[in-house]
Design an enzyme around this catalytic site. Structure first.
Site, short mmCIF file in Angstrom:
data_model
loop_
_atom_site.label_atom_id
_atom_site.label_comp_id
_atom_site.label_asym_id
_atom_site.label_seq_id
_atom_site.Cartn_x
_atom_site.Cartn_y
_atom_site.Cartn_z
N HIS A 26 0.86 -1.19 0.00
CA HIS A 26 0.00 0.00 0.00
C HIS A 26 0.89 1.23 0.00
CE1 HIS A 26 -3.87 2.03 1.73
NE2 HIS A 26 -3.13 2.90 1.04
N HIS A 59 1.32 4.88 -2.45
CA HIS A 59 0.98 5.73 -3.60
C HIS A 59 2.26 6.38 -4.08
CE1 HIS A 59 -3.37 5.49 -2.61
NE2 HIS A 59 -2.89 5.32 -1.39
N HIS A 97 -9.41 0.79 -1.58
CA HIS A 97 -9.41 1.44 -0.27
C HIS A 97 -10.84 1.34 0.27
CE1 HIS A 97 -5.61 3.09 -1.50
NE2 HIS A 97 -5.53 3.96 -0.51
N GLU A 141 -11.31 3.18 5.64
CA GLU A 141 -10.29 4.11 6.17
C GLU A 141 -11.07 5.17 6.96
OE1 GLU A 141 -8.22 6.45 3.19
OE2 GLU A 141 -6.66 7.07 4.60
N ASP A 191 1.69 4.04 2.81
CA ASP A 191 0.67 4.88 2.18
C ASP A 191 1.29 6.05 1.39
OD1 ASP A 191 -1.94 5.43 1.48
OD2 ASP A 191 -2.56 6.21 3.43
N ASP A 192 1.60 7.14 2.09
CA ASP A 192 2.19 8.33 1.46
C ASP A 192 3.35 8.80 2.33
OD1 ASP A 192 0.02 8.90 -0.68
OD2 ASP A 192 -1.11 8.63 1.18
N1 LIG Z 1 -4.69 7.40 2.35
C1 LIG Z 1 -5.31 7.59 1.19
N2 LIG Z 1 -6.63 7.34 1.10
C2 LIG Z 1 -7.28 7.53 -0.05
N3 LIG Z 1 -6.70 7.99 -1.16
C3 LIG Z 1 -5.39 8.25 -1.12
N4 LIG Z 1 -4.55 8.71 -2.07
C4 LIG Z 1 -3.34 8.82 -1.52
N5 LIG Z 1 -3.37 8.45 -0.24
C5 LIG Z 1 -4.64 8.08 0.04
ZN LIG Z 2 -3.75 4.73 0.39
#
Ligand SMILES: Nc1ncnc2[nH]cnc12
Ligand SMILES: [Zn+2]
Length: 316
Positions: A14, A16, A194, A197, A275-276
């Site tokens: 996971h 991006h 996703h 969340e 994630d990011d």
């Molecule tokens: N945590 C996240 N949830 C949904 N879309 C995303 N795009 C990038 N990070 C995300």
């Molecule tokens: Zn994500």
């Protein structure tokens, strides 16, 4: 002190790619592409990374992605991430790529696709990191736009193995994308999404029953529904959990309240992911470190989490 966590062989499921754009690279791409930025320097940008919810983060994430213009930019972004993987013993990665984030601002699909694919190929050859790319649809846009994205992707079909669903969750349930996921599956792609969340457990049910996903991204709100948890355990459906993301986006107020270890002990196939990472304060190892520091994760639990990530791989 954390060398043993860093040394564990892991898979990241996971991530991006646009969320691995570090402020330093963001500024250097802006300079290379002659783009004016609203922040005076890297520190000013970093100090803007304080989010009250998912949408506040997404607004900045899409703004940051605007510096990505050329094939070389996408290559550099992906290569920087792969170097982090090497440092942290991430031996396999299945990143997301959001084509609409780029095509909607005039960057041709193939420009992003080629830069990313070339870097992933070099990662395989030069770093020994195996990978598979997930083409992710932006759920705040209409399903029609997702169909168009899938069509644009077909000439590059060998470059990715699955479709995903991301962006603003609440108000955009998986059911909105049932038809385009059916088309993608008929074309031979696997599916992930996703769900759970910020959205309710019903969205996780929909992702399973309507989109027929092989994995749930996040899924932490599934814990509110015991029947759903029983199903995730019974079918051993992996959850790609992102602890630092969940605290930065206030899904949990504090890491000490995170439910990942409870889910692990219940028998849910949870994994640890970043994630990011450029926006949330760390890559996979830092996520493991946070679980150790705030939740008292044991070595045995860390090993099970790392093994889960290897078991939950979907790409070769
Ligand atoms: N945590 C996240 N949830 C949904 N879309 C995303 N795009 C990038 N990070 C995300
Ligand atoms: Zn994500």
């Amino acid at each position: 002190m954390y060398d043993w966590l860093n040394a564990l062989p892991k898979a990241e499921l996971h991530l991006h790619l646009e969320g691995s754009l570090e402020p330093e690279l963001l500024f250097s791409l802006a300079e290379r592409n002659k783009i004016a930025l609203p922040w005076s320097d890297v520190d000013a940008l970093r100090s803007a990374y304080a989010f009250g919810n998912l949408q506040e983060f997404l607004d900045l994430y899409y703004r940051g992605a605007d510096v990505l213009r050329t094939e070389q930019d996408f290559y550099d972004l992906t290569w920087a991430y792969l170097q982090k993987c090497e440092e942290q013993n991430v031996v396999h990665t299945e990143p997301f790529f959001d084509p609409q984030t780029h095509t909607d601002r005039g960057v041709p699909f193939e420009v992003a696709m080629r830069g990313i694919s070339d870097a992933l190929a070099d990662g395989r050859e030069l770093l020994g990191i195996s990978s598979g790319l997930i083409l992710s649809f932006l759920r705040h846009l209409p399903e029609e736009a997702a169909f168009k994205t899938l069509e644009q992707a077909m000439p590059f079909r060998d470059a990715f193995f699955a479709v995903g669903l991301d962006s603003s969750e609440v108000g955009h349930p998986p059911s909105k994308f049932e038809r385009v996921f059916a088309k993608a599956r008929a074309e031979g792609f696997l599916a992930v999404a996703h769900a759970g969340e910020e959205g309710p457990p019903e969205y996780v049910w929909e992702a399973l029953d309507l989109l027929k996903v092989s994995r749930i991204d996040h899924g932490v709100r599934a814990a509110e529904d015991p029947r759903l948890i029983a199903r995730l355990i019974e079918e051993q459906i992996p959850l790609t959990v992102c602890p630092l993301s969940n605290t930065k986006l206030r899904v949990f107020d504090d890491m000490s309240q995170h439910n990942i270890l409870e889910l692990l002990e219940q028998g849910v196939k949870v994994t640890v992911n970043s994630d990011d990472p450029a926006y949330f304060g760390g890559y996979v190892t830092e996520n493991f470190m946070a679980l150790h520091d705030s939740l008292g994760m044991t070595e045995q639990q860390a090993r099970r989490l790392a093994q889960n990530s290897l078991d939950a791989r979907l790409a070769d």
